[in-house]
Design a protein around this motif. Structure first.
Motif, short mmCIF file in Angstrom:
data_model
loop_
_atom_site.label_atom_id
_atom_site.label_comp_id
_atom_site.label_asym_id
_atom_site.label_seq_id
_atom_site.Cartn_x
_atom_site.Cartn_y
_atom_site.Cartn_z
N THR A 49 -17.62 -2.52 41.51
CA THR A 49 -16.77 -3.56 40.74
C THR A 49 -16.27 -4.45 41.86
N GLN A 55 -11.57 -11.21 43.49
CA GLN A 55 -11.51 -11.63 41.92
C GLN A 55 -10.39 -12.84 42.18
N PHE A 77 -12.96 -14.17 31.26
CA PHE A 77 -13.87 -13.40 31.79
C PHE A 77 -13.21 -12.21 32.52
N TRP A 78 -12.23 -12.61 33.28
CA TRP A 78 -11.57 -11.72 34.31
C TRP A 78 -10.91 -10.41 33.63
N CYS A 81 -14.39 -8.58 31.11
CA CYS A 81 -15.54 -8.14 31.70
C CYS A 81 -15.23 -7.31 33.00
N PRO A 83 -15.95 -7.61 36.62
CA PRO A 83 -16.72 -8.29 37.80
C PRO A 83 -17.54 -7.75 38.58
N TYR A 114 -21.46 -17.26 31.16
CA TYR A 114 -20.40 -16.94 32.03
C TYR A 114 -19.17 -17.65 32.08
N LYS A 119 -18.96 -14.12 29.22
CA LYS A 119 -19.89 -12.89 29.37
C LYS A 119 -20.39 -12.66 30.56
N ASN A 120 -20.74 -11.35 31.10
CA ASN A 120 -21.03 -11.11 32.65
C ASN A 120 -22.68 -11.32 32.70
N SER A 122 -24.31 -10.62 35.46
CA SER A 122 -24.58 -9.42 36.17
C SER A 122 -25.30 -8.50 35.33
N ASN A 123 -25.25 -8.77 33.88
CA ASN A 123 -25.79 -7.54 33.11
C ASN A 123 -27.05 -8.16 32.32
N THR A 126 -26.45 -9.73 28.64
CA THR A 126 -25.94 -11.12 28.90
C THR A 126 -27.16 -12.06 28.99
#
Length: 206
Positions: A49, A55, A77-78, A81, A83, A114, A119-120, A122-123, A126
């Protein structure tokens, strides 16, 4: 023919801010300039994380960009998700789309997921959704995303990034033969950037 390198990371907020200007440049670029995308890679893949202070810092960057450039962000997003400081997978997704001829479309789709849809990227799910948005062969995309071939191409992009001495994103560098000409980024002035590119390109051949 000249080559215009666009060094970008799909999860770079300043690259997202530059995207409308970049599209205008693309629409007006001389036909004797070839565009090559270089995935810059902000951060390796990680499941950790993002620290709270980072963040807070990045939310401040989003606010700064909105105030200075006018770019819209979805701050949900914050809260929606978890981050992570992890962008290499989104770079790999862009390269996987490159093999299907839709690298820039993929970068734009990741940015939309994003920054607007919260949406994240990093996944992988997504990124798969982004691939579906632009009509990629999803089975091929999923096979390519973490393949050895795509990861090798990412490392090749990093070598190009280092060779042309790019240390920040977005960056534009015009190449002719073995000469490299950095183009100053102007977030709300595509005319000035095009003028610089055209001046260089016109003089390169003399």
């Amino acid at each position: 023919m000249s080559t215009l390198f666009y060094v970008v990371d799909p999860m770079c907020s300043w690259c997202y801010a530059f995207s409308p200007t970049w599209q205008k440049i693309l629409d007006n670029l001389p036909s004797n300039i070839k565009v090559v995308y270089v995935e810059g890679g902000l951060a390796p893949i990680s499941n950790d994380t993002m620290p709270n202070d980072m963040q807070v810092m990045l939310q401040g960057v989003w606010k700064q960009i909105h105030e200075s450039v006018g770019t819209e962000f979805n701050f949900d997003f914050w809260t929606n998700c978890t981050p992570r400081r992890s962008t290499y997978l989104s770079c790999q997704a862009a390269i996987a789309a490159r093999t299907q001829g839709k690298e820039y479309e993929m970068i734009s789709a990741i940015q939309q997921q994003y920054y607007l849809n919260a949406k994240n990227p990093s996944n992988s799910d997504t990124l798969e959704d982004a691939a579906k948005m632009i009509g990629l062969d999803i089975n091929k995309f999923c096979e390519d995303l973490e393949s050895e071939n795509v990861m090798l191409k990412l490392q090749e992009d990093f070598k190009i990034r280092d060779k042309i001495k790019v240390h920040s994103f977005p960056s534009l560098v015009l190449k002719y033969k073995n000469n490299y000409f950095p183009i100053k980024i102007e977030y709300n002035n595509h005319e000035k950037m095009l003028s610089h590119i055209n001046d260089l390109n016109d003089n390169i051949y003399f």
